[in-house]
Design a protein around this motif. Structure first.
Motif, PDB file in Angstrom:
ATOM      1  N   ARG A   1       6.663   5.337  -8.551  1.00 24.44           N
ATOM      2  CA  ARG A   1       5.929   6.012  -7.480  1.00 24.44           C
ATOM      3  C   ARG A   1       5.643   5.004  -6.364  1.00 24.44           C
ATOM      4  NH1 ARG A   1       0.440   6.864 -10.774  1.00 24.44           N
ATOM      5  NH2 ARG A   1      -0.198   4.709 -10.800  1.00 24.44           N
ATOM      6  N   PRO A   2       5.583   5.493  -5.143  1.00 21.93           N
ATOM      7  CA  PRO A   2       5.363   4.580  -4.016  1.00 21.93           C
ATOM      8  C   PRO A   2       3.993   3.917  -4.100  1.00 21.93           C
ATOM      9  CG  PRO A   2       5.454   6.871  -3.273  1.00 21.93           C
ATOM     10  CD  PRO A   2       5.741   6.863  -4.739  1.00 21.93           C
ATOM     11  N   ALA A   3       3.974   2.661  -3.733  1.00 19.86           N
ATOM     12  CA  ALA A   3       2.710   1.922  -3.760  1.00 19.86           C
ATOM     13  C   ALA A   3       1.819   2.395  -2.618  1.00 19.86           C
ATOM     14  CB  ALA A   3       2.977   0.425  -3.629  1.00 19.86           C
ATOM     15  N   LYS A   4       0.538   2.361  -2.851  1.00 18.63           N
ATOM     16  CA  LYS A   4      -0.404   2.756  -1.810  1.00 18.63           C
ATOM     17  C   LYS A   4      -0.388   1.688  -0.713  1.00 18.63           C
ATOM     18  CE  LYS A   4      -3.451   5.192  -4.940  1.00 18.63           C
ATOM     19  NZ  LYS A   4      -4.783   5.245  -5.536  1.00 18.63           N
ATOM     20  N   PRO A   5      -0.414   2.119   0.539  1.00 14.47           N
ATOM     21  CA  PRO A   5      -0.419   1.110   1.607  1.00 14.47           C
ATOM     22  C   PRO A   5      -1.726   0.318   1.581  1.00 14.47           C
ATOM     23  CG  PRO A   5      -0.696   3.314   2.520  1.00 14.47           C
ATOM     24  CD  PRO A   5      -0.421   3.470   1.043  1.00 14.47           C
ATOM     25  N   ALA A   6      -1.579  -0.962   1.862  1.00 12.45           N
ATOM     26  CA  ALA A   6      -2.758  -1.829   1.860  1.00 12.45           C
ATOM     27  C   ALA A   6      -3.611  -1.513   3.086  1.00 12.45           C
ATOM     28  CB  ALA A   6      -2.335  -3.288   1.871  1.00 12.45           C
ATOM     29  N   GLU A   7      -4.911  -1.583   2.905  1.00  9.73           N
ATOM     30  CA  GLU A   7      -5.806  -1.337   4.025  1.00  9.73           C
ATOM     31  C   GLU A   7      -5.796  -2.557   4.935  1.00  9.73           C
ATOM     32  OE1 GLU A   7      -9.722  -0.084   3.027  1.00  9.73           O
ATOM     33  OE2 GLU A   7      -9.029   1.183   1.393  1.00  9.73           O
TER      34      GLU A   7
ATOM     35  N   ARG B   1       5.538   7.180 -12.995  1.00 10.44           N
ATOM     36  CA  ARG B   1       4.501   6.150 -12.953  1.00 10.44           C
ATOM     37  C   ARG B   1       5.085   4.802 -12.558  1.00 10.44           C
ATOM     38  NH1 ARG B   1       1.173   5.673 -18.325  1.00 10.44           N
ATOM     39  NH2 ARG B   1       3.339   5.689 -18.943  1.00 10.44           N
TER      40      ARG B   1
END
Length: 145
Positions: A129-135, A126
């Protein structure tokens, strides 16, 4: 020290103590011990009594190298009772009885260690973990060229 040289910005109650851990760690450990205790009653008694054979390297010494879990069922005025016991058997049929408590405690310790490792791995996952790419930002106006 005189009052004129004392600074108001200096905190005289600075401590070198380590920061306190949150009570969440103790609550997590207590939950793990309780869950593995329940698992320790359910798994080796109701689901898989032969799990006690996994403790044979701890309790079965040479020449008694073959672990066997024996269930003794008997009836009395209160009903039916079943006891499980770990026996270590040698090549010629000689045996030693290790009982139920020591193998059960060893299995409980093993289940607890596995639970702690799984919780630590989950918390590490947790955290790292890789951060979600920004839109990409959507254009509100369009211009023609």
């Amino acid at each position: 020290m005189s009052e004129e040289y004392r600074s108001d910005r200096v905190d005289e109650h600075v401590s070198d103590d380590a920061p306190r851990r949150s009570p969440g760690i103790l609550a997590t450990l207590a939950a793990i011990v309780c869950v593995t205790g329940i698992l320790g009653f359910l798994l080796p008694i109701a689901i898989w009594p032969g799990e006690a054979e996994l403790t044979a390297p701890l309790f079965c010494d040479a020449p008694y190298t073959e672990p066997i879990v024996v269930s003794d069922t008997f009836h009395d005025s209160e009903g039916r009772s079943t006891n499980y016991s770990l026996y270590c058997v040698g090549e010629r049929g000689q045996y030693t009885e290790e009982g139920f408590l020591r193998p059960w405690l060893a299995l409980w310790a093993l289940h607890t260690v596995i639970g702690i490792v799984l919780v630590m791995m989950g918390r590490a996952w947790r955290r790292w973990r890789p951060a979600k790419p920004a839109e990409p930002a959507k254009l509100t106006e369009s211009t023609e060229l």
